[in-house]
Enzyme design. Structure first.
Site, PDB file in Angstrom:
ATOM      1  N   LYS A   1       3.542   9.064 -29.397  1.00  0.00           N
ATOM      2  CA  LYS A   1       2.698   7.915 -29.576  1.00  0.00           C
ATOM      3  C   LYS A   1       2.289   8.360 -31.402  1.00  0.00           C
ATOM      4  O   LYS A   1       2.624   6.986 -31.647  1.00  0.00           O
ATOM      5  CB  LYS A   1       1.869   7.626 -29.173  1.00  0.00           C
ATOM      6  CG  LYS A   1       1.823   7.973 -27.563  1.00  0.00           C
ATOM      7  CD  LYS A   1       1.789   5.999 -27.487  1.00  0.00           C
ATOM      8  CE  LYS A   1       1.624   4.668 -27.149  1.00  0.00           C
ATOM      9  NZ  LYS A   1       2.365   4.030 -26.905  1.00  0.00           N
TER      10      LYS A   1
ATOM     11  N   TYR B   1       3.815  12.570 -24.546  1.00  0.00           N
ATOM     12  CA  TYR B   1       3.993  11.714 -25.047  1.00  0.00           C
ATOM     13  C   TYR B   1       3.158  11.694 -25.946  1.00  0.00           C
ATOM     14  O   TYR B   1       2.875  10.510 -27.160  1.00  0.00           O
ATOM     15  CB  TYR B   1       2.551  11.976 -23.784  1.00  0.00           C
ATOM     16  CG  TYR B   1       1.841  10.215 -23.804  1.00  0.00           C
ATOM     17  CD1 TYR B   1       2.399   9.006 -23.401  1.00  0.00           C
ATOM     18  CD2 TYR B   1       0.476  10.704 -23.930  1.00  0.00           C
ATOM     19  CE1 TYR B   1       1.252   7.759 -24.281  1.00  0.00           C
ATOM     20  CE2 TYR B   1      -0.019   8.865 -24.390  1.00  0.00           C
ATOM     21  CZ  TYR B   1       0.335   8.254 -23.858  1.00  0.00           C
ATOM     22  OH  TYR B   1      -0.617   6.865 -23.463  1.00  0.00           O
TER      23      TYR B   1
HETATM   24  N1  LIG Z   1      -4.017   3.822 -19.643  1.00  0.00           N
HETATM   25  C1  LIG Z   1      -4.718   4.430 -20.841  1.00  0.00           C
HETATM   26  O1  LIG Z   1      -5.814   4.788 -20.933  1.00  0.00           O
HETATM   27  C2  LIG Z   1      -3.919   4.469 -22.181  1.00  0.00           C
HETATM   28  C3  LIG Z   1      -3.120   3.256 -22.629  1.00  0.00           C
HETATM   29  N2  LIG Z   1      -2.686   3.693 -23.851  1.00  0.00           N
HETATM   30  C4  LIG Z   1      -1.151   2.311 -24.440  1.00  0.00           C
HETATM   31  O2  LIG Z   1      -1.251   1.385 -23.833  1.00  0.00           O
HETATM   32  C5  LIG Z   1      -0.210   0.703 -23.822  1.00  0.00           C
HETATM   33  C6  LIG Z   1      -0.092   0.734 -21.943  1.00  0.00           C
HETATM   34  O3  LIG Z   1      -0.590   1.130 -21.004  1.00  0.00           O
HETATM   35  P1  LIG Z   1      -0.982   1.223 -19.570  1.00  0.00           P
HETATM   36  O4  LIG Z   1      -0.793  -0.327 -19.253  1.00  0.00           O
HETATM   37  O5  LIG Z   1      -1.778   1.848 -18.995  1.00  0.00           O
HETATM   38  O6  LIG Z   1       0.318   1.740 -18.534  1.00  0.00           O
HETATM   39  P2  LIG Z   1       1.431   0.668 -17.706  1.00  0.00           P
HETATM   40  O7  LIG Z   1       2.967   2.010 -17.315  1.00  0.00           O
HETATM   41  O8  LIG Z   1       0.738   0.716 -16.815  1.00  0.00           O
HETATM   42  O9  LIG Z   1       2.182   0.026 -18.608  1.00  0.00           O
HETATM   43  C7  LIG Z   1       3.378   0.368 -19.305  1.00  0.00           C
HETATM   44  C8  LIG Z   1       4.127  -1.194 -18.798  1.00  0.00           C
HETATM   45  O10 LIG Z   1       5.192  -1.028 -19.639  1.00  0.00           O
HETATM   46  C9  LIG Z   1       6.441  -1.221 -19.245  1.00  0.00           C
HETATM   47  N3  LIG Z   1       7.770  -0.034 -19.448  1.00  0.00           N
HETATM   48  C10 LIG Z   1       7.743   1.412 -19.295  1.00  0.00           C
HETATM   49  N4  LIG Z   1       9.299   1.168 -19.978  1.00  0.00           N
HETATM   50  C11 LIG Z   1       9.885   0.383 -20.219  1.00  0.00           C
HETATM   51  C12 LIG Z   1      10.705   0.136 -20.670  1.00  0.00           C
HETATM   52  N5  LIG Z   1      11.711   0.684 -21.210  1.00  0.00           N
HETATM   53  N6  LIG Z   1      10.927  -1.516 -20.961  1.00  0.00           N
HETATM   54  C13 LIG Z   1      10.216  -2.274 -20.984  1.00  0.00           C
HETATM   55  N7  LIG Z   1       9.372  -1.724 -20.057  1.00  0.00           N
HETATM   56  C14 LIG Z   1       8.860  -0.671 -20.274  1.00  0.00           C
HETATM   57  C15 LIG Z   1       6.143  -0.875 -17.502  1.00  0.00           C
HETATM   58  O11 LIG Z   1       7.465  -1.750 -16.396  1.00  0.00           O
HETATM   59  C16 LIG Z   1       4.718  -1.027 -17.416  1.00  0.00           C
HETATM   60  O12 LIG Z   1       4.692  -2.595 -17.382  1.00  0.00           O
HETATM   61  C17 LIG Z   1       1.030   2.327 -23.450  1.00  0.00           C
HETATM   62  O13 LIG Z   1       1.438   1.691 -24.408  1.00  0.00           O
HETATM   63  C18 LIG Z   1       0.299   2.957 -23.121  1.00  0.00           C
HETATM   64  O14 LIG Z   1       0.871   4.129 -24.179  1.00  0.00           O
HETATM   65  C19 LIG Z   1      -3.226   4.049 -24.499  1.00  0.00           C
HETATM   66  C20 LIG Z   1      -4.479   4.061 -25.006  1.00  0.00           C
HETATM   67  C21 LIG Z   1      -5.246   4.425 -23.565  1.00  0.00           C
HETATM   68  C1  LIG Z   2      -8.319  17.011 -12.270  1.00  0.00           C
HETATM   69  C2  LIG Z   2      -8.363  17.540 -14.048  1.00  0.00           C
HETATM   70  C3  LIG Z   2      -9.371  18.788 -14.225  1.00  0.00           C
HETATM   71  C4  LIG Z   2      -8.813  16.286 -14.725  1.00  0.00           C
HETATM   72  C5  LIG Z   2      -8.324  14.634 -14.530  1.00  0.00           C
HETATM   73  C6  LIG Z   2      -8.560  14.483 -15.263  1.00  0.00           C
HETATM   74  C7  LIG Z   2      -7.463  13.930 -15.828  1.00  0.00           C
HETATM   75  C8  LIG Z   2      -5.795  13.311 -14.689  1.00  0.00           C
HETATM   76  C9  LIG Z   2      -7.330  12.432 -17.281  1.00  0.00           C
HETATM   77  C10 LIG Z   2      -8.484  13.237 -18.501  1.00  0.00           C
HETATM   78  C11 LIG Z   2      -8.467  12.156 -19.904  1.00  0.00           C
HETATM   79  C12 LIG Z   2      -7.344  11.563 -18.687  1.00  0.00           C
HETATM   80  C13 LIG Z   2      -6.673  10.852 -20.394  1.00  0.00           C
HETATM   81  C14 LIG Z   2      -7.097  10.243 -21.121  1.00  0.00           C
HETATM   82  O1  LIG Z   2      -8.291   9.416 -20.418  1.00  0.00           O
HETATM   83  C15 LIG Z   2      -6.840  10.181 -22.666  1.00  0.00           C
HETATM   84  C16 LIG Z   2      -4.836   9.463 -22.998  1.00  0.00           C
HETATM   85  C17 LIG Z   2      -4.886   8.181 -23.247  1.00  0.00           C
HETATM   86  C18 LIG Z   2      -3.676   7.691 -22.869  1.00  0.00           C
HETATM   87  O2  LIG Z   2      -3.308   7.174 -23.939  1.00  0.00           O
HETATM   88  C19 LIG Z   2      -2.534   7.767 -22.250  1.00  0.00           C
HETATM   89  C20 LIG Z   2      -3.396   8.510 -20.902  1.00  0.00           C
HETATM   90  C21 LIG Z   2      -3.983   9.397 -21.335  1.00  0.00           C
HETATM   91  C22 LIG Z   2      -3.897  10.724 -22.047  1.00  0.00           C
HETATM   92  C23 LIG Z   2      -5.570   9.779 -20.134  1.00  0.00           C
HETATM   93  C24 LIG Z   2      -4.003  10.332 -18.890  1.00  0.00           C
HETATM   94  C25 LIG Z   2      -5.292  11.243 -17.597  1.00  0.00           C
HETATM   95  C26 LIG Z   2      -6.312  12.203 -18.590  1.00  0.00           C
HETATM   96  C27 LIG Z   2      -6.030  12.914 -19.068  1.00  0.00           C
END
Ligand SMILES: NC(=O)C1=CN([C@@H]2O[C@H](COP(=O)(O)OP(=O)(O)OC[C@H]3O[C@@H](n4cnc5c(N)ncnc54)[C@H](O)[C@@H]3O)[C@@H](O)[C@H]2O)C=CC1
Ligand SMILES: CC(C)CCC[C@@H](C)[C@H]1CC[C@H]2[C@@H]3[C@H](O)CC4=CC(=O)CC[C@]4(C)[C@H]3CC[C@]12C
Length: 369
Positions: free
Chosen positions: A163, A159
């Site tokens: 990214k 992952y």
């Molecule tokens: N959730 C988090 O804490 C963080 C997320 N991100 C980034 O933010 C973005 C969104 O993350 P979330 O909303 O948490 O994830 P999510 O899984 O809820 O949303 C991702 C969306 O992308 C769509 N998707 C996946 N594969 C696809 C494909 N092949 N074609 C078209 N659509 C596709 C999914 O259907 C989904 O709706 C991601 O790029 C992730 O890397 C970055 C930092 C933290």
């Molecule tokens: C049971 C364990 C000891 C604790 C589990 C917690 C983990 C599942 C999560 C702790 C930190 C999270 C990640 C972090 O917030 C940074 C992230 C950034 C992204 O772009 C995607 C998600 C994630 C990797 C997020 C995923 C869950 C944790 C590893």
């Protein structure tokens, strides 16, 4: 606020618009971008909630598509002024293969860039991640760091590798000529751990706590701080960047910005308790109940089981060596780059973000009954 038909001229495309962050970005654009004429939402899985958006003044076009399919992306992008590329495979649990993660996150991003060039879309905002920087495999802390803080970014997990590669592609594409001869302007936003309404892992922790009689057991020391940012503020940053990219192309093009707000610095578990606590859960233990070496052993065992069981079933628990390392390494951000470059201020205070998230968890509780 511009409200004449003439002012409503822009076409935006949001990939991944039906995911956790994507839905917030879509709703925020409709509320905060008065120049919008059409909003295209491109996702592998379209949400039923999109229907309710179709009755407003902005044309909302839902496109079921796959970013790994270059022709689908190019067709969706034709005539769009701005693309916000959020779609990605967020998998640190071993649910998808490294190949699939690469295809979606890296090849998908390359397809978006090529589609910009081919169709003449001039502005590209990419949702990157803090994971592009770290924590690294050596577990070095990143304490109150900013975009210029030196840090040894070494990744092994698919992952963060994907990214980091995708972010590089986006930044390197800045300045490429798109159809019509104008330069492509790109930038990348790096959220830390996002929380808020719709956060799946928060939902999982909440249900796990309910199953354990209203208790969660501390696994991570309180001293390990983890950067978190409210989803509404991450969405707002995307909307602002997309809006300001044209005017400040020379300054913002090719830049990265951490996503930040006023959320407090806490350990991952203590932070979650800000929401789960008011919903009746208790975090047991002032210190981790299990010694770290035992957690490492359990995480390794989980990884081994995942590998052994793979031919039969998908075993993907939250605890594995990678998630343990991330949760157990301090990674916090302190920066004002977004404020300096494009005037970003969080739209939601910490109190608002907390209240909204608590209300959402409480609604989960009532819908589960
Ligand atoms: N959730 C988090 O804490 C963080 C997320 N991100 C980034 O933010 C973005 C969104 O993350 P979330 O909303 O948490 O994830 P999510 O899984 O809820 O949303 C991702 C969306 O992308 C769509 N998707 C996946 N594969 C696809 C494909 N092949 N074609 C078209 N659509 C596709 C999914 O259907 C989904 O709706 C991601 O790029 C992730 O890397 C970055 C930092 C933290
Ligand atoms: C049971 C364990 C000891 C604790 C589990 C917690 C983990 C599942 C999560 C702790 C930190 C999270 C990640 C972090 O917030 C940074 C992230 C950034 C992204 O772009 C995607 C998600 C994630 C990797 C997020 C995923 C869950 C944790 C590893």
């Amino acid at each position: 606020m511009a409200n004449s038909a003439q002012a409503q001229k822009l076409v935006y495309l949001v990939t991944g618009g039906c995911g956790f962050l994507g839905e917030h970005v879509v709703r925020m654009l409709l509320q905060q971008e008065p120049r919008l004429r059409e909003l295209r939402i491109f996702d592998l899985h379209l949400g039923p909630w999109l229907e309710e958006l179709k009755t407003g003044p902005v044309q909302v076009t839902a496109i079921q598509g796959d970013v790994t399919q270059a022709h689908e992306v190019a067709a969706a992008m034709d005539g769009a002024h701005v693309v916000i590329h959020i779609a990605g495979l967020v998998d640190v649990f071993g649910r998808a293969s490294p190949k699939t993660i690469h295809e979606v996150n890296v090849q998908g991003t390359q397809n978006v860039i090529e589609a910009c060039v081919q169709t003449g879309t001039q502005f590209l905002v990419y949702t990157s991640s803090m994971e592009v920087v770290g924590p690294n495999i050596k577990g070095h802390p990143f304490y109150r760091g900013n975009e210029d803080t030196p840090y040894e970014a070494v990744h092994k997990h698919p992952y963060p590798c994907s990214k980091a590669l995708a972010e590089r592609l986006v930044l390197e594409a800045n300045g490429r000529k798109v159809r019509g001869g104008l330069p492509l302007v790109t930038c990348a936003l790096r959220p830390t751990g996002i929380y808020g309404e719709g956060h799946q892992i928060m939902r999982d922790f909440y249900h796990q706590g309910l199953r354990l009689g209203g208790r969660l057991f501390r696994a991570i020391p309180t001293s390990v701080e983890h950067g978190r940012v409210y989803v509404g503020n991450v969405a707002w940053m995307h909307v602002l960047v997309a809006r300001e990219l044209e005017q400040w192309a020379a300054l913002m093009g090719g830049q990265v910005y951490f996503c930040y707000d006023k959320s407090p610095y806490k350990s991952y578990e203590d932070f979650n308790m800000e929401f789960l606590g008011p919903c009746g859960l208790r975090l047991v233990g002032a210190r981790p109940l299990l010694p770290y070496w035992l957690l490492v052993l359990l995480a390794t065992l989980n990884a081994l089981l995942q590998w052994l069981l793979r031919p039969l079933l998908l075993y993907a628990p939250l605890l594995n060596p990678y998630t343990l390392a991330v949760a157990n390494t301090t990674f916090t951000v302190s920066t004002n780059k977004a404020q300096r470059h494009f005037g970003y201020e969080p739209l939601f205070s910490w109190e608002d973000s907390r209240t909204r998230t608590i209300r959402w968890v409480q609604a989960l509780e009532s819908s589960a009954q």
